[in-house]
Motif scaffolding. Structure first.
Motif, mmCIF file in Angstrom:
data_model
loop_
_atom_site.group_PDB
_atom_site.id
_atom_site.type_symbol
_atom_site.label_atom_id
_atom_site.label_comp_id
_atom_site.label_asym_id
_atom_site.label_seq_id
_atom_site.Cartn_x
_atom_site.Cartn_y
_atom_site.Cartn_z
ATOM 1 N N VAL A 1 0.863 -1.187 0.000
ATOM 2 C CA VAL A 1 0.000 0.000 0.000
ATOM 3 C C VAL A 1 0.899 1.237 0.000
ATOM 4 O O VAL A 1 2.059 1.186 0.407
ATOM 5 C CB VAL A 1 -0.933 0.012 1.239
ATOM 6 N N TYR A 2 0.348 2.337 -0.474
ATOM 7 C CA TYR A 2 1.130 3.582 -0.519
ATOM 8 C C TYR A 2 1.326 4.129 0.894
ATOM 9 O O TYR A 2 0.428 4.075 1.728
ATOM 10 C CB TYR A 2 0.408 4.625 -1.372
ATOM 11 N N ARG A 3 2.524 4.635 1.115
ATOM 12 C CA ARG A 3 2.847 5.214 2.416
ATOM 13 C C ARG A 3 3.693 6.461 2.212
ATOM 14 O O ARG A 3 4.364 6.597 1.199
ATOM 15 C CB ARG A 3 3.642 4.224 3.282
ATOM 16 N N MET A 4 3.694 7.324 3.211
ATOM 17 C CA MET A 4 4.614 8.463 3.201
ATOM 18 C C MET A 4 6.033 7.947 3.429
ATOM 19 O O MET A 4 6.226 7.013 4.194
ATOM 20 C CB MET A 4 4.261 9.454 4.312
ATOM 21 N N PRO A 5 7.004 8.496 2.724
ATOM 22 C CA PRO A 5 8.385 8.042 2.955
ATOM 23 C C PRO A 5 8.841 8.377 4.368
ATOM 24 O O PRO A 5 8.399 9.372 4.960
ATOM 25 C CB PRO A 5 9.196 8.826 1.914
ATOM 26 N N ARG A 6 9.670 7.525 4.920
ATOM 27 C CA ARG A 6 10.247 7.798 6.240
ATOM 28 C C ARG A 6 11.498 8.634 6.017
ATOM 29 O O ARG A 6 12.523 8.140 5.541
ATOM 30 C CB ARG A 6 10.581 6.490 6.962
ATOM 31 N N TRP A 7 11.420 9.922 6.360
ATOM 32 C CA TRP A 7 12.469 10.866 5.963
ATOM 33 C C TRP A 7 13.810 10.560 6.614
ATOM 34 O O TRP A 7 14.866 10.824 6.032
ATOM 35 C CB TRP A 7 12.024 12.292 6.277
ATOM 36 N N SER A 8 13.784 9.995 7.806
ATOM 37 C CA SER A 8 15.052 9.614 8.437
ATOM 38 C C SER A 8 15.730 8.507 7.648
ATOM 39 O O SER A 8 16.955 8.463 7.520
ATOM 40 C CB SER A 8 14.814 9.159 9.881
ATOM 41 N N ASN A 9 14.904 7.604 7.071
ATOM 42 C CA ASN A 9 15.444 6.521 6.246
ATOM 43 C C ASN A 9 16.016 7.078 4.945
ATOM 44 O O ASN A 9 17.060 6.618 4.456
ATOM 45 C CB ASN A 9 14.341 5.503 5.949
ATOM 46 N N VAL A 10 15.341 8.087 4.371
ATOM 47 C CA VAL A 10 15.835 8.741 3.150
ATOM 48 C C VAL A 10 17.176 9.416 3.429
ATOM 49 O O VAL A 10 18.130 9.283 2.654
ATOM 50 C CB VAL A 10 14.812 9.775 2.628
ATOM 51 N N ALA A 11 17.247 10.129 4.564
ATOM 52 C CA ALA A 11 18.495 10.818 4.929
ATOM 53 C C ALA A 11 19.619 9.823 5.155
ATOM 54 O O ALA A 11 20.764 10.034 4.721
ATOM 55 C CB ALA A 11 18.282 11.670 6.183
ATOM 56 N N TYR A 12 19.291 8.700 5.808
ATOM 57 C CA TYR A 12 20.315 7.673 6.058
ATOM 58 C C TYR A 12 20.809 7.080 4.746
ATOM 59 O O TYR A 12 22.014 6.847 4.566
ATOM 60 C CB TYR A 12 19.740 6.571 6.946
ATOM 61 N N THR A 13 19.883 6.836 3.806
ATOM 62 C CA THR A 13 20.264 6.286 2.506
ATOM 63 C C THR A 13 21.180 7.252 1.761
ATOM 64 O O THR A 13 22.178 6.843 1.163
ATOM 65 C CB THR A 13 19.008 5.999 1.657
#
Length: 705
Positions: free
Chosen positions: A493-505
């Motif tokens: 299902v669609y979800r909002m991105p987890r911004w901490s995970n984006v920053a870590y990536t």
């Protein structure tokens, strides 16, 4: 690093297992291989609430202990083998609270291996939104284990999960709900005797998959094979019977525990979006639009930080030359190592932006839709739908993408995917593209909203994808195999991105790019600086005599001009120059000079070495202060024969096409050999990609010059 307890994270794909792993371990993690097996192992460390040090192993996602791929087979081999270095003290089984019944199938199998289990009930916040109510205490009581409600994406329930892990006993407490012994009692008893175990389910699993298990000796495999034959053991029928029995048991467990008050609304939102985003026409238009936005942003958003980094390295080089003692070591450090690293570090903003977008697309669930859309197209060109995942992954790096092709059951589809994945433009090509595009493509808007440089960059990526698909189409006829492939995937299902995970990536991928590329760049820069600084002594003596005679005439020639010309002539007669001139006849039809030839050679260690090589060569070459940056030096470089710029429109596009198609990555060659267990495939790949690169560059240059 020492540890008090070892934890294995197990779960279905798309249950948030990897997000939980990152949350538990933070930056304290490493990547390796499982012993004797070329499958990635993610290991991290965390402190539990009782002060114990825990080692966390993130096992590959799987729907069942019956594997469909080599990656999935690792789960059983780790959980069933006490001698395995990753064998856990506790299993944390991550389940999706919105689809509890299906997820608990894997739990029931793991529980039967008699390992202590903690159930992490993830996505409970989403379950509430969808009208799903779960009585956690009653579920814990019926299963006989600790059940913890968490939401890895919103970082809730983590302390309770650590508390549960810390207080889990070494003795399994879960209720045995399914008696697998009744399926084939005689065969299981004989297998238990042979394997010296009292676990019925371990014996049954070995009977099912003994041929592919690395944990068994040849004698034991032969013995298990005999038992199967004597008792007419039919794996497919017994697996089906076991699955039915487990679901029947889970039905009784979940009675009165799960209340779904919003069943009709459950996936309405996702379905409405999918009707547009996976549409046969609009889906592709939107995908192309998203790609353009990404590549436009790579140019637009990165320009300012790139300029800061570029001028910082120019300042560092000038400051070093002014304050460090003159000599070979100073020149090696500043004109070799610093110049080479500067050519790589400058592209960190673009790499970070690219991986930020890739992470967002994956986090939101959109990347899975792209895979779904591409499936039918791939099949027309002889590829499995599963080939889409490695090929999309190759936008980042071909090495892990080729390794991920293990999930493709069909040998033919797997080989073709491995052979064409390196054609898809990876992040290592991005510095080459952006440098050359910045030299020859004007920074202007087309039709008021299209950035011409971003459009050109997207075109290079699309060319590589089209080339990969066309080569796959040809290989489909050349490589023969009988087995058919299939493609099954679950759309999250669609979800909002987890911004901490984006920053870590962004951080992790940028760091990997700099560290991995930096190792190669430093080595190449040192070797290249030595080769470009030294040459046959008789040639250098003649050059020095020539310029000493000119200086003695005391004519109007400026000393700075003489020094620049002397440096350029010495570079041309150095060992690097001799090597470049040796291959120049072969690459001249492509529009390349001997300096570009040197960069092509060094790029076979790593594509991004092109930029570092250009930086080192033009630093050794000398030049005016006002053209001190690598981009300005390349922009002002002149052809010695014609007096025209070296990097013309035709030359730049010829060079980009060469880098788009050539196999310039020794790591990729090594991993293809490791995955195929034969030199036949990497050598074939190296030859066909180099030939394709040469022909594409030749045609492009001859048409555009």
């Amino acid at each position: 690093m020492g540890r008090d307890i070892k934890i294995a994270l197990v779960g279905n794909p798309n249950t948030g297992k990897s997000t939980l792993f990152n949350l538990l371990t933070g930056l304290n993690q490493k990547i390796g291989n499982f012993p004797g097996i070329t499958v990635d192992k993610k290991v991290g460390y965390c402190k539990l609430n009782n002060g114990k040090q825990a080692e966390v192993v993130d096992l590959p996602g799987t729907y069942s202990l019956y594997p469909k791929s080599r990656d999935e087979s690792i789960v059983f081999q780790v959980l069933a083998n006490k001698d395995n270095s990753s064998y856990p003290d506790v299993v944390v089984l991550v389940v999706d609270a919105t689809n509890l019944r299906r997820n608990l199938l894997l739990y029931s199998q793991v529980a039967d291996l008699k390992l202590p289990v903690v159930l992490a009930l993830n996505m409970t916040d989403m379950a509430k939104k969808e009208g799903i109510e779960i009585d956690v205490d009653k579920l814990s009581e019926r299963l006989g284990i600790q059940v913890v409600s968490i939401s890895a994406r919103s970082n809730s329930g983590l302390a309770q999960l650590k508390e549960a892990i810390a207080h889990t006993t070494a003795i399994p407490t879960q209720v045995a709900g399914t008696d697998v012994h009744v399926l084939v009692p005689e065969a299981i008893d004989e297998a238990k005797s042979l394997l010296k175990t009292d676990n019925n389910y371990f014996a049954l699993q070995v009977l099912h998959q003994y041929e592919t298990l690395d944990i068994l000796s040849a004698d034991v495999k032969a013995g298990v094979g005999t038992i199967k034959k004597e008792h007419h053991f039919e794996s497919s029928k017994l697996q089906a019977a076991e699955t039915i029995a487990r679901y029947r048991y889970l039905g009784t467990v979940l009675t009165g525990i799960v209340k779904d008050t919003g069943a009709a609304k459950k996936f309405v939102f996702s379905d409405k979006i999918d009707a547009v985003l996976t549409n046969k026409f609009w889906g592709f238009i939107i995908f192309i639009g998203i790609l353009f936005f990404i590549f436009n942003s790579i140019f637009s958003w990165s320009s300012y930080p790139m300029e800061l980094i570029e001028y910082a390295f120019v300042w560092l080089t000038e400051y070093g030359h002014q304050h460090l003692p003159e000599g070979l070591l100073t020149n090696l450090f500043l004109d070799g190592i610093v110049a080479g690293l500067g050519g790589v570090v400058i592209f960190i903003p673009q790499i970070a932006i690219l991986f930020a977008f890739i992470s967002i697309l994956e986090d939101t669930g959109y990347m899975a839709r792209v895979t779904f859309m591409m499936d039918k197209i791939m099949r027309k060109f002889g590829l499995s739908g599963k080939s889409v995942v490695p090929m999309i992954g190759s936008l980042a790096c071909a090495v892990p993408s080729i390794m991920s092709a293990r999930n493709i059951e069909s040998w033919k589809d797997r080989i073709i995917t491995i052979m064409v994945s390196p054609l898809v433009s990876c992040s290592a090509r991005l510095p080459v593209y952006t440098l050359l595009i910045g030299l020859v493509v004007p920074e202007k808007m087309v039709w008021g909203f299209l950035n011409l440089q971003g459009l050109t960059l997207m075109g290079m990526y699309l060319i590589s994808i089209v080339a990969a698909v066309l080569v796959a189409f040809v290989m489909n006829f050349l490589i023969k195999a009988k087995e058919k492939s299939y493609f099954i995937m679950e759309l999250p299902v669609y979800r909002m991105p987890r911004w901490s995970n984006v920053a870590y990536t962004m951080y992790e991928k940028s760091k990997t790019f700099v560290v991995e590329a930096g190792k190669v760049i430093i080595a190449i820069s040192i070797i290249l600086w030595v080769m470009a600084t030294y040459g046959p002594s008789d040639r250098f003596v003649e050059i020095d005599k020539k310029y000493e005679a000119i200086e003695a005439q005391k004519d109007s020639v400026q000393v700075s001009t003489l020094e620049r010309d002397r440096a350029a002539e010495k570079l041309e007669n150095s060992y690097a120059g001799i090597l470049g001139h040796a291959i120049e006849p072969a690459i001249k039809p492509l529009g390349f000079d001997w300096k570009i030839g040197i960069a092509l050679i060094t790029s076979f260690a790593a594509r991004e070495a092109f930029v570092g090589t250009m930086a080192t060569i033009y630093s050794v070459d000398g030049g005016d202060e006002e053209v001190a940056t690598i981009r300005n030096k390349m922009r002002n470089a002149k052809n010695a024969d014609t007096g025209l710029p070296v990097f013309t429109f035709a030359t730049a596009f010829s060079l980009m096409l060469f880098y788009a198609f050539a196999m310039q990555c020794m790591s990729t060659v090594a991993v293809v050999y490791r995955e195929t267990k034969s030199w036949r495939w990497p050598v074939t790949q190296l030859v066909y990609m180099t030939a394709l690169a040469y022909m594409a560059s030749l045609i492009a240059y001859q048409l555009l010059k």
